[in-house]
Every structure is written in structure tokens, then in C-alpha cells.
Design an enzyme around this catalytic site. Structure first.
Site, PDB file in Angstrom:
ATOM      1  N   GLU A   1       0.855  -1.195   0.000  1.00  0.00           N
ATOM      2  CA  GLU A   1       0.000   0.000   0.000  1.00  0.00           C
ATOM      3  C   GLU A   1       0.889   1.241   0.000  1.00  0.00           C
ATOM      4  OE1 GLU A   1      -4.013  -1.563   2.234  1.00  0.00           O
ATOM      5  OE2 GLU A   1      -2.415  -0.859   3.520  1.00  0.00           O
TER       6      GLU A   1
ATOM      7  N   HIS B   1      -8.759   9.338   3.683  1.00  0.00           N
ATOM      8  CA  HIS B   1      -8.389   8.269   2.750  1.00  0.00           C
ATOM      9  C   HIS B   1      -8.633   8.803   1.342  1.00  0.00           C
ATOM     10  CE1 HIS B   1      -8.069   4.456   0.725  1.00  0.00           C
ATOM     11  NE2 HIS B   1      -7.662   3.909   1.858  1.00  0.00           N
TER      12      HIS B   1
ATOM     13  N   HIS C   1     -10.995   9.463   7.573  1.00  0.00           N
ATOM     14  CA  HIS C   1     -10.763   8.018   7.701  1.00  0.00           C
ATOM     15  C   HIS C   1     -10.162   7.631   9.051  1.00  0.00           C
ATOM     16  CE1 HIS C   1      -9.901   4.004   6.233  1.00  0.00           C
ATOM     17  NE2 HIS C   1      -8.600   4.149   6.484  1.00  0.00           N
TER      18      HIS C   1
ATOM     19  N   ARG D   1      -0.313   8.562   9.330  1.00  0.00           N
ATOM     20  CA  ARG D   1      -0.174   7.121   9.548  1.00  0.00           C
ATOM     21  C   ARG D   1       0.164   6.376   8.252  1.00  0.00           C
ATOM     22  NH1 ARG D   1      -4.210   2.653   9.220  1.00  0.00           N
ATOM     23  NH2 ARG D   1      -5.482   4.265   8.290  1.00  0.00           N
TER      24      ARG D   1
HETATM   25  P1  FAD Z   1     -13.075   0.347  16.698  1.00  0.00           P
HETATM   26  O1  FAD Z   1     -12.867  -0.872  15.935  1.00  0.00           O
HETATM   27  O2  FAD Z   1     -13.626   1.512  15.985  1.00  0.00           O
HETATM   28  O3  FAD Z   1     -14.052   0.019  17.916  1.00  0.00           O
HETATM   29  C1  FAD Z   1     -14.557   1.058  18.736  1.00  0.00           C
HETATM   30  C2  FAD Z   1     -15.502   0.449  19.752  1.00  0.00           C
HETATM   31  O4  FAD Z   1     -15.777   1.390  20.779  1.00  0.00           O
HETATM   32  C3  FAD Z   1     -16.866   0.066  19.184  1.00  0.00           C
HETATM   33  O5  FAD Z   1     -17.239  -1.171  19.762  1.00  0.00           O
HETATM   34  C4  FAD Z   1     -17.800   1.147  19.708  1.00  0.00           C
HETATM   35  O6  FAD Z   1     -19.138   0.742  19.867  1.00  0.00           O
HETATM   36  C5  FAD Z   1     -17.158   1.402  21.058  1.00  0.00           C
HETATM   37  N1  FAD Z   1     -17.482   2.691  21.658  1.00  0.00           N
HETATM   38  C6  FAD Z   1     -17.151   3.924  21.209  1.00  0.00           C
HETATM   39  N2  FAD Z   1     -17.596   4.859  22.080  1.00  0.00           N
HETATM   40  C7  FAD Z   1     -18.223   4.197  23.076  1.00  0.00           C
HETATM   41  C8  FAD Z   1     -18.907   4.605  24.250  1.00  0.00           C
HETATM   42  N3  FAD Z   1     -19.063   5.889  24.585  1.00  0.00           N
HETATM   43  N4  FAD Z   1     -19.439   3.654  25.047  1.00  0.00           N
HETATM   44  C9  FAD Z   1     -19.355   2.338  24.732  1.00  0.00           C
HETATM   45  N5  FAD Z   1     -18.722   1.893  23.627  1.00  0.00           N
HETATM   46  C10 FAD Z   1     -18.160   2.817  22.819  1.00  0.00           C
HETATM   47  N6  FAD Z   1      -6.455  -0.057   9.529  1.00  0.00           N
HETATM   48  C11 FAD Z   1      -5.518  -0.954   9.164  1.00  0.00           C
HETATM   49  O7  FAD Z   1      -4.512  -1.113   9.852  1.00  0.00           O
HETATM   50  N7  FAD Z   1      -5.682  -1.669   8.025  1.00  0.00           N
HETATM   51  C12 FAD Z   1      -6.768  -1.541   7.226  1.00  0.00           C
HETATM   52  O8  FAD Z   1      -6.885  -2.227   6.226  1.00  0.00           O
HETATM   53  C13 FAD Z   1      -7.753  -0.592   7.581  1.00  0.00           C
HETATM   54  N8  FAD Z   1      -8.824  -0.384   6.791  1.00  0.00           N
HETATM   55  C14 FAD Z   1      -9.820   0.440   7.230  1.00  0.00           C
HETATM   56  C15 FAD Z   1     -10.972   0.573   6.476  1.00  0.00           C
HETATM   57  C16 FAD Z   1     -12.023   1.342   6.923  1.00  0.00           C
HETATM   58  C17 FAD Z   1     -13.271   1.481   6.099  1.00  0.00           C
HETATM   59  C18 FAD Z   1     -11.911   2.020   8.161  1.00  0.00           C
HETATM   60  C19 FAD Z   1     -13.045   2.853   8.682  1.00  0.00           C
HETATM   61  C20 FAD Z   1     -10.740   1.927   8.900  1.00  0.00           C
HETATM   62  C21 FAD Z   1      -9.694   1.142   8.440  1.00  0.00           C
HETATM   63  N9  FAD Z   1      -8.521   1.006   9.173  1.00  0.00           N
HETATM   64  C22 FAD Z   1      -7.569   0.125   8.785  1.00  0.00           C
HETATM   65  C23 FAD Z   1      -8.390   1.628  10.475  1.00  0.00           C
HETATM   66  C24 FAD Z   1      -8.717   0.588  11.557  1.00  0.00           C
HETATM   67  O9  FAD Z   1      -9.789  -0.211  11.104  1.00  0.00           O
HETATM   68  C25 FAD Z   1      -9.100   1.220  12.859  1.00  0.00           C
HETATM   69  O10 FAD Z   1      -8.154   2.172  13.237  1.00  0.00           O
HETATM   70  C26 FAD Z   1      -9.171   0.162  13.950  1.00  0.00           C
HETATM   71  O11 FAD Z   1     -10.023  -0.883  13.548  1.00  0.00           O
HETATM   72  C27 FAD Z   1      -9.679   0.766  15.234  1.00  0.00           C
HETATM   73  O12 FAD Z   1      -9.889  -0.259  16.146  1.00  0.00           O
HETATM   74  P2  FAD Z   1     -10.319   0.108  17.611  1.00  0.00           P
HETATM   75  O13 FAD Z   1     -10.458  -1.180  18.337  1.00  0.00           O
HETATM   76  O14 FAD Z   1      -9.422   1.133  18.174  1.00  0.00           O
HETATM   77  O15 FAD Z   1     -11.763   0.829  17.433  1.00  0.00           O
HETATM   78  C1  SIN Z   2      -7.143   0.532   2.951  1.00  0.00           C
HETATM   79  O1  SIN Z   2      -7.407  -0.653   2.820  1.00  0.00           O
HETATM   80  O2  SIN Z   2      -6.863   1.295   2.031  1.00  0.00           O
HETATM   81  C2  SIN Z   2      -7.155   1.095   4.326  1.00  0.00           C
HETATM   82  C3  SIN Z   2      -5.928   0.715   4.998  1.00  0.00           C
HETATM   83  C4  SIN Z   2      -5.728   1.542   6.226  1.00  0.00           C
HETATM   84  O3  SIN Z   2      -6.503   2.449   6.524  1.00  0.00           O
HETATM   85  O4  SIN Z   2      -4.727   1.286   6.901  1.00  0.00           O
END
Ligand code: FAD
Ligand code: SIN
Length: 525
Positions: A113, A241, A349, A384
């Protein structure tokens, strides 16, 4: 719900689930999620998870790519730690049952990527996040030491402030005793006392009108820590993104993974010109901030609503085989990616900054950890590197579980915390006021604090946001507590921090680009 626990984990994405599984070996875990457990940013991750697997790649190259993308704002010690601990954390995911794609020779099919100089992204087709989330949820659901509470919303962290003490940001002895949790179905608020509290609440995408993030990403964790007087940093570095599907009015915007560009897809303008090389020698695979800004410029200069991502020159069978979800989604909109170019636009993003934490994931508030997207660890700096965030989440979930588990024996529950006060809140919230203010916040941030900024735009954004802040605080004082109202309040809080930190940074650097302080010569893009 349980009123006392060893670990209170707020969030059910990769960070919260990974932490819960490790901590549950040492104590009782209470895991809350504000909607259903699956709905997270994690579930939508497409590209994959970065890790050095074999030569010619090396830790040194991954470290360098991360720091180059982050414009030297990264903490090198953190970068080295995350990169070198990656293979061990990946091994654990594989042992749990995550099946990353393999090539015909049996080795992992590593994707590439933007900003990566080597192929190093482990993935499962184009739905890596969904697979990881599913496996982790399966493990968490069957663990006897983990209680799960869906549709439970964390409203505020509990500190000495709730026992009548004056708490300000300069204090080093602020302690977290748990959180007030709203059951969004019964509207009851529980006082959950925990020895260790872990914020895994994810990002802030809904601050913007166009975002790849699902509706849960409203910056709750950051707003809670700010109100509890913890330190928040680097909020100006919001990653857009470059390629989300242009599909006006549909939220969240469907992501067209960067891995598709790694696979050979090329950005073109509406005249069919491959414009990226005019902006950067790395073309369509330059780091994200550069590509997003180039697309934004191209659209503004030409007056276009989108640019195209062209895959039509690629082998159609391999394309469909590797990106089945993107193929299906586009086909549902009558875009056959093997024959038609895909219209794309940049979308909010990922947040690089957030709750400041140390190398164990502990925040500036004692016994409060922040992991995953909510945290600012020093890994991402000003931008990032793609696919480093799922990695950061598992590395910090592990470290914070190790670190905090040693604390639970010597930490007790704070028994003298008062119940949540409902005083003065008798009106059901007026949804129309909440919804309207929510949309206005998104428009303010999108129009004035987007990919390109200026002092005038930031100043205007702050003035507009202050009006909405006053209105919302008035409403909050009178209204019965609800998830939507709390989320609006949190978004305003987070928007304020973004604007303030963007205004304070009087230079163009990484994801913060301002026309008042143009980049230094040779760093224009
Ligand atoms: P999340 O997975 O967002 O989980 C947050 C949790 O907190 C949820 O369960 C929510 O309900 C809970 N929550 C929030 N506020 C509260 C509250 N007040 N009370 C109770 N619960 C709450 N990163 C990569 O490294 N590779 C990728 O390929 C990639 N692709 C992506 C594609 C997309 C479309 C998106 C949106 C992001 C992508 N990212 C990628 C980024 C990555 O997915 C996220 O940074 C990562 O998944 C975040 O994980 P997390 O556990 O921190 O939060
Ligand atoms: C993507 O698949 O392009 C998202 C990857 C990322 O946000 O790290």
C-alpha cells in the site's frame, strides 16, 4: 449490569477485544459496546495488517517507511517497538484462527500500500477486518471471565472530581475509578467501579460529512478524557483516505482499498489523465496525505466532483478473485470494475492523535489506559502509514494487558463514588435539535477544517462551533440522557480540540496543510 470489576473495557473493536482476552486470564472483565458488539471501525478494515514476514523486507525498512510517512514526528522508540513486536502478535491472531491469504507457493500473499517500500500487508481478500473481528468475538463470547454488555454507552469517566475535589490538567495524581454507563434501552445509568479502565473507543470520522467510518466513530473516548482533565494531543492530524466510492448521500462512504493501487490500479482525472505524477514521483502509491491533497486539488481546479480509479487494464479474474467485496459493491451500483473506472473521493478516515499514552498504553490519568485508534502512542506522527493501525491496536492491547494486570492485586475499588445525578433533566431530548446540530458540526468541520486549512477558516470554524456548543450544553442540562445527545456533545468537544490544535500548528506538516504557512521548498506535496 455488574457494578464492580477488575477491568472495565469500553469498546469492542480489535483493541478492546484483544485486551479483554488477555486480561481475562488474570481477572474479571466487563466489556461494554455502545451498539452491537460487531459494529466497529475494525469490521470495515479492508487492506490488512502490516508486518515484516520475510526478506527482502526487514524491520529497518518498516521502521523507515513509518517514519517517512509520519514526517519525522513519530517517536522512533515506539516505532521500533511496534514493528519488532508485530510478528509475535500476528502469530497469535493466526493461532486464534485468522486465515491470511497465501500465494500458490504457500507463503503469505503480502500486499503493498501507499508509503510502503515492500510488500508487507497480511490480508484476507478485501475484508480483513471483518474476519479478525469475527474470530475475536467468538473467543470473547466463550470466555467465562468476560461479561459483555451491548447497547451500553460510557458517558463519563469517574475520578476524584466526582467526590468533590478540584481536578485540573496539571495534576499528576488524577485516578480513574471506573465510568458511568448508560443502558441505552432502559435509560438507566450504572456506576461501574473498576480497578483498571481501558478506553478502546476508536476514532472520530463522524466529525466530517464524508467518512469511511461507521456511525459509532464519534470520539467519545477522547471527549471523556478531556473532560476528566487528561492530556489529548496531535488532533490536527486527521487522515483522509484518498479513495472512497463517490456515492453522494450514502454514509459511511464505502472504501476502495489502497491495496487496489498496490495491485496496479491508477488514479486518473475525468479527462483520463494519470495526474498523480505531476504531484509526486511515487504516483498513485505516494503516502496518503499527498494523494488525498492531490485529488482535492485536482477536483477543485477542474471543478469536478470526483476523480477515477482505473483497474480496467488489470487481469479481470485476478481482480475479482482478490477484491470480491469491492467488485460486488460496485456492481450493485452498475459499475463493473473490470470494464468501468471507479469514481472516488477522499473521505475522513483515521485520527493519528488522541489520548496521550506511554509505551504501556497508560494515559496521563492513573489506572486509565487507551488503546487502538483513540490513543496517541507516537507511532503515526503527522501521517499514519497504511495498515499500521490494526497492528498498533494488537501490540498495545498486549502491552497494556501485561502492564495493568500487575496492578490489579494492589488496587482496590473506590467505594465512595456517588450515583449518577439526574437532577434537572426531565425533558426527553428533542431529536430534531440534536440531529440538526450534528449535521452542522459536520458541515463546519468539512468546510473549514478539511484537507486544506487556513487561519481564517479555522477562526470561522471556532466561532460557529461555539454557538452550537452553547446550545447543546443548554439542551444537555435539561434533557434525559441519550446516546445521540452524548455523541453530539462529544463530537463538539473533539471538533474544538481539532480546531485549537490546528490553529496552534503554524506550519504545513503531514496531514495538517495550511495555505497560510506553505510547506518548505521541495516539500510542497
Ligand atoms: P473500533 O474498531 O472503531 O471500535 C470502537 C468500539 O468502541 C466500538 O465497539 C464502539 O461501539 C465502542 N465505543 C465507542 N464509544 C463508546 C462509548 N461511549 N461507550 C461504549 N462503547 C463505545 N487499519 C488498518 O490497519 N488496516 C486496514 O486495512 C484498515 N482499513 C480500514 C478501512 C475502513 C473502512 C476504516 C473505517 C478503517 C480502516 N482502518 C484500517 C483503520 C482501523 O480499522 C481502525 O483504526 C481500527 O479498527 C480501530 O480499532 P479500535 O479497536 O481502536 O476501534
Ligand atoms: C485501505 O485498505 O486502504 C485502508 C488501509 C488503512 O486504513 O490502513
Amino acid at each position: 449490569m455488574a457494578e464492580k470489576t477488575d477491568f472495565l473495557v469500553i469498546g469492542s473493536g480489535i483493541a478492546g477485544l484483544s485486551f479483554a482476552l488477555k486480561a481475562a486470564e488474570r481477572g474479571k472483565v466487563c466489556l461494554v459496546s455502545k451498539v452491537n458488539i460487531e459494529e466497529t471501525n475494525t469490521r470495515y478494515a479492508q487492506g490488512g495488517i502490516a508486518s515484516v514476514m520475510y526478506g527482502p523486507d526487514s524491520f529497518e525498512k518498516h521502521v523507515r517507511d513509518t517514519i517517512v510517512a509520519g514526517r519525522d514526528v513519530c517517536n522512533e522508540e515506539v516505532v521500533r517497538m511496534v514493528v519488532t513486536e508485530a510478528p509475535e502478535r500476528i502469530r497469535e491472531l493466526i493461532e486464534m484462527g485468522v486465515k491470511f491469504d497465501r500465494a500458490s507457493d504457500g507463503r503469505y500473499d503480502l500486499a503493498r500500500e501507499g508509503g510502503h517500500t515492500e510488500h508487507r500487508i497480511l490480508h484476507h481478500k478485501d475484508n480483513t477486518g471483518e474476519i479478525i473481528e469475527k474470530i475475536l468475538i467468538g473467543q470473547v463470547r466463550s470466555h467465562s471471565n468476560i461479561q459483555i454488555y451491548e447497547n451500553h454507552f460510557a458517558v463519563d469517566l469517574i475520578t476524584q472530581h466526582h467526590m468533590g475535589e478540584v481536578v485540573d490538567r496539571s495534576r499528576k495524581d488524577i485516578k480513574c475509578y471506573g465510568a458511568y454507563i448508560l443502558d441505552t434501552k432502559t435509560k438507566e445509568v450504572s456506576t461501574v467501579l473498576s480497578k483498571i479502565t481501558v478506553l478502546a473507543t476508536g476514532g472520530i470520522g463522524n466529525l466530517y460529512h464524508i467518512t469511511t467510518n461507521p456511525v459509532i466513530a464519534t470520539g467519545d473516548g477522547i471527549a471523556m478524557v478531556y473532560r476528566a482533565k487528561g492530556i489529548i494531543e496531535n488532533m490536527e492530524f486527521i487522515q483522509f483516505h484518498p479513495t472512497s466510492l463517490y456515492n453522494p448521500g450514502v454514509r459511511p462512504s464505502f472504501l476502495i482499498t489502497e491495496a487496489l493501487r498496490g495491485f496496479g490500479a491508477v488514479l486518473k482525472n475525468t479527462d483520463g489523465e494519470k495526474f498523480m505524477n505531476r504531484y509526486d514521483d511515487r504516483g498513485s502509491l505516494a503516502p496518503r496525505d499527498i494523494v488525498a491533497r492531490a485529488i482535492d486539488t485536482e477536483m477543485k481546479v477542474r471543478g469536478d466532483d470526483y476523480v477515477y480509479l482505473d483497474c480496467t487494464h488489470l487481469d479481470p479474474h485476478e481482480l475479482v478473485e482478490n477484491f470480491p467485496n469491492i467488485y460486488r459493491k460496485c456492481l450493485s451500483l452498475e459499475i463493473d470494475i473490470t470494464r468501468d473506472m471507479i469514481p472516488v473521493v477522499p473521505a475522513a478516515h483515521y485520527l493519528c492523535g488522541g489520548v496521550k499514552v506511554d509505551m504501556n498504553g497508560e494515559s496521563t490519568i492513573n489506572n486509565l489506559y487507551a488503546i487502538g485508534e483513540v490513543a496517541s502512542t507516537g507511532l503515526h506522527g503527522a501521517n499514519r502509514l497504511a495498515s499500521n493501525s490494526l497492528l498498533e491496536a494488537v501490540v498495545y492491547a498486549h502491552r497494556s494487558a501485561e502492564h495493568s494486570s500487575n496492578r490489579i492485586k494492589e488496587t482496590g475499588h473506590q467505594e465512595s463514588v456517588p450515583e449518577w445525578s439526574f437532577e434537572g433533566t426531565s425533558h426527553p431530548e428533542e431529536m430534531v435539535l440534536v440531529t440538526q446540530n450534528y449535521k452542522e458540526v459536520q458541515m463546519i468541520l468539512s468546510n473549514y477544517v478539511g484537507i486544506v486549512r487556513s487561519d481564517l477558516r479555522l477562526d470561522r470554524a471556532l466561532k460557529r462551533l461555539e454557538i452550537i456548543y452553547d446550545e447543546t450544553e443548554e439542551l444537555y442540562k435539561k434533557s434525559i440522557l441519550s446516546r445521540r445527545l452524548c455523541e453530539l456533545r462529544n463530537l463538539i468537544n473533539v471538533g474544538y480540540l481539532v480546531i485549537k490544535m490546528a490553529s496552534a500548528r503554524q506550519e504545513s506538516l503531514g496531514l495538517h496543510y495550511t495555505i497560510d504557512y506553505p510547506p518548505k521548498k521541495g516539500m510542497e506535496f
